[in-house]
Scaffold this motif. Structure first.
Motif, short mmCIF file in Angstrom:
data_model
loop_
_atom_site.label_atom_id
_atom_site.label_comp_id
_atom_site.label_asym_id
_atom_site.label_seq_id
_atom_site.Cartn_x
_atom_site.Cartn_y
_atom_site.Cartn_z
N SER A 55 0.86 -1.19 0.00
CA SER A 55 0.00 0.00 0.00
C SER A 55 0.89 1.24 0.00
CB SER A 55 -0.88 0.04 1.25
OG SER A 55 -1.66 -1.13 1.34
N LYS A 57 0.30 4.25 0.12
CA LYS A 57 -0.11 5.28 1.08
C LYS A 57 0.84 5.35 2.28
CE LYS A 57 -3.62 4.32 3.75
NZ LYS A 57 -5.01 3.96 4.11
N GLU A 76 -0.70 -1.45 -4.29
CA GLU A 76 -2.05 -0.95 -4.06
C GLU A 76 -1.95 0.56 -3.98
OE1 GLU A 76 -4.46 1.00 -1.52
OE2 GLU A 76 -3.73 -0.56 -0.17
N LEU A 99 -7.55 1.81 -5.43
CA LEU A 99 -8.60 1.78 -4.40
C LEU A 99 -8.78 3.19 -3.86
CD1 LEU A 99 -8.02 -0.92 -1.73
CD2 LEU A 99 -8.38 1.40 -1.00
N ARG A 150 -15.51 -3.34 -3.31
CA ARG A 150 -15.15 -3.21 -1.90
C ARG A 150 -16.41 -3.31 -1.06
NH1 ARG A 150 -11.51 1.37 1.18
NH2 ARG A 150 -11.81 0.54 3.28
N TYR A 199 -11.44 -4.25 3.88
CA TYR A 199 -10.30 -3.80 4.69
C TYR A 199 -10.83 -3.54 6.08
CZ TYR A 199 -6.55 -0.70 6.36
OH TYR A 199 -5.55 -0.11 7.07
N THR A 202 -6.67 -0.73 10.64
CA THR A 202 -5.21 -0.58 10.65
C THR A 202 -4.65 -0.77 12.06
OG1 THR A 202 -3.42 0.90 9.94
CG2 THR A 202 -5.31 1.94 11.03
N GLU A 280 -3.09 -6.69 1.43
CA GLU A 280 -2.46 -5.40 1.11
C GLU A 280 -1.92 -4.81 2.41
OE1 GLU A 280 -5.92 -3.74 -0.69
OE2 GLU A 280 -6.70 -3.00 1.20
N GLY A 282 0.73 -1.87 4.26
CA GLY A 282 1.56 -0.67 4.18
C GLY A 282 2.49 -0.60 5.36
N ARG A 283 1.92 -0.19 6.48
CA ARG A 283 2.70 0.07 7.69
C ARG A 283 3.67 -1.06 8.04
NH1 ARG A 283 0.75 3.50 11.47
NH2 ARG A 283 -1.33 3.10 10.66
N TYR A 383 3.83 6.34 7.17
CA TYR A 383 3.02 7.51 7.51
C TYR A 383 3.87 8.62 8.13
CZ TYR A 383 -0.56 4.12 6.48
OH TYR A 383 -1.33 3.17 5.84
#
Ligand SMILES: *Cc1c(COP(=O)(O)O)cnc(C)c1O
Length: 450
Positions: A55, A57, A76, A99, A150, A199, A202, A280, A282-283, A383
């Motif tokens: 991800s 993001k 993603e 997305l 989604r 999803y 987080t 997916e 990210g962090r 982030y």
């Protein structure tokens, strides 16, 4: 990921002080080896049929994306710039999913024309829009446009710091509505709905919660596909794997996560042997690998508290302020200049902004801090600047350095004053007209005309 043994004043043997001198501070420092280990450990533990997508993001730097792509991750993305980033990083269109709840016409057009892996649609209106657009655009292939729906789940998320299920949301289509979407989907001409996505939130740090979410999403997807008579080619089960930041949090037990996910996948495989499954993340993939490096400018006492005023603060690291917690909790913060010395006292570490909220660590026990010392905010690879008000007080984006195979690369330079001013347009007001003389005041005679 088990806690990586980060030797806090060097990265892969390169002294942080040297990098700070070479590239300046404030600086985001990414350890490519930690990203590699995190990815490969997870890849080794997860069922081989589960695809890992990154991800963007969490950290949209193109070289971070390129590194994860080289390791095998898909992408993603959620904006045109992220799509272009992923493609320039080398990710094939087919390995990208797009997305986001408010995609623009330009973004949808790019997805359709490039033939990306799937557009994850967040409303039935969006699906219909994509179908109409696809009929008018020149596409890379003549295949139908692949869309994933989604779902806004009816069940409640467990363990997430940001609950996503069972609530009214701008994201996704309510599970109850998806089941009734058959007529809309059957009317599509250019679009093929290939699967479902959910999803669940987080920052999840409990393996059992992730296992439960994965199982719930797969079960809901199977049920919905059956109700819709849909061939389920793909399920994106989300992710949300967390990184512990605060002292009341502990690391995700990634082996237990993989066990839980794998057994949910195994159960699902009984009825869906060929369905692709995506997670997916990210962090989790990048969070451990980053350190925000600032330099102390001033050290001072104020009414009994010690302050380190550093050259960077929440303008680059908003998350360090503490996420949604009433009590201020600190990210792991260390002295990078005196890593071996014991704590001398508690320091509140602040940045250069003119707001009392610019605190990246409150009462952090640190060795003696002197002006010029380097301080690192660890586990900050996700982030960071992209989720912070980098334009506040016009300080701009910090430099980013990626250390890869023992070599440091400047993967983004810091913004300059010119970078910040270039997009602006100067409007100069017209010079004010000379003031009219007050009545009764004699106008002084001008110089006599020659
Ligand atoms: C933000 C987001 C992600 C990435 O979340 P992480 O917690 O960073 O892994 C993945 N999918 C969706 C839909 C998101 O909104």
């Amino acid at each position: 990921m088990t806690e990586p043994a980060i030797d806090c004043h060097t990265v892969q043997g390169v002294p942080v002080a040297e990098l700070a001198d070479r590239y300046g501070t404030p600086l985001y420092l990414y350890d490519g080896e930690v990203i590699r280990e995190t990815y490969q450990q997870l890849r080794g533990l997860l069922d081989a049929s589960v695809e890992i997508y990154y991800s963007l993001k969490a950290n949209p730097n193109i070289s971070i994306c390129s590194l994860l792509h080289s390791l095998g991750a898909g992408a993603e993305v959620s904006s045109l710039a992220e799509l272009v980033t992923a493609r320039r990083a080398g990710v094939p269109a087919g390995d990208v999913i797009f997305l986001g709840p408010g995609k623009s016409t330009a973004e949808l057009a790019a997805c359709i024309e490039q033939g990306i892996g799937a557009i994850v649609c967040e409303s039935l209106d969006e699906v219909v829009t994509v179908d109409a657009m696809a009929g008018t655009l020149r596409r890379a292939t003549s295949e139908p446009v692949r869309v994933v729906l989604r779902v806004n789940p009816a069940f409640v998320t467990k363990g997430s710091r940001l609950a996503m299920g069972g609530k009214p949301r701008q994201f996704g289509i309510d599970q109850e509505l998806v089941a009734d979407a058959g007529p809309t989907l059957r009317a599509l001409r250019q679009v093929r709905v290939i699967g479902l996505h959910a999803y669940m939130g987080t920052r999840i740090l409990d393996a059992a919660d992730i296992a439960h979410n994965t199982h719930s999403v797969l079960t809901a997807a199977a049920d919905l596909a059956a109700a819709l008579d849909l061939r389920l080619d793909l399920v994106d089960v989300g992710g949300g794997f967390g990184v512990p930041y605060f002292d009341n949090e502990s690391s995700l037990d990634i082996a237990a996560v993989a066990d839980g996910v794998n057994s949910a996948v195994a159960r699902f495989r009984g009825t869906h042997p060929d369905t692709r499954i995506i997670t997916e993340l990210g962090r989790y993939l990048v969070g451990w690998a980053g350190t925000y490096v600032v330099r102390a400018r001033y050290v001072k006492a104020s009414r009994g508290e010690w302050f380190v005023v550093a050259d960077g603060g929440t303008n680059h690291h908003m998350a360090a302020v503490g996420i949604g917690s009433f009590v201020k909790r600190n990210f792991p913060i260390r002295s990078l200049s005196r890593p071996a010395e014991p704590a001398a006292r508690d320091y509140t570490v602040t940045g250069p902004l003119c707001t009392p909220n610019d605190v990246i660590g409150k009462k952090v026990p640190l060795p003696e801090v002197r002006p010029g010392d380097l301080i690192g905010v660890e586990r900050s690879g996700a982030y960071g600047p992209s989720a912070s008000p980098v334009l506040f007080l016009s300080h701009g984006h910090p430099a980013e350095v990626l250390v890869l195979d023992g070599e440091a690369h400047l993967v983004r330079r810091a913004d300059t004053v010119e970078d910040l001013l270039r997009p602006q347009h100067l409007v100069v007001p017209a010079a004010p007209a000379p003031a009219a003389p007050a009545p009764g005041v004699p106008v002084p005679a001008g110089p006599a005309a020659p």
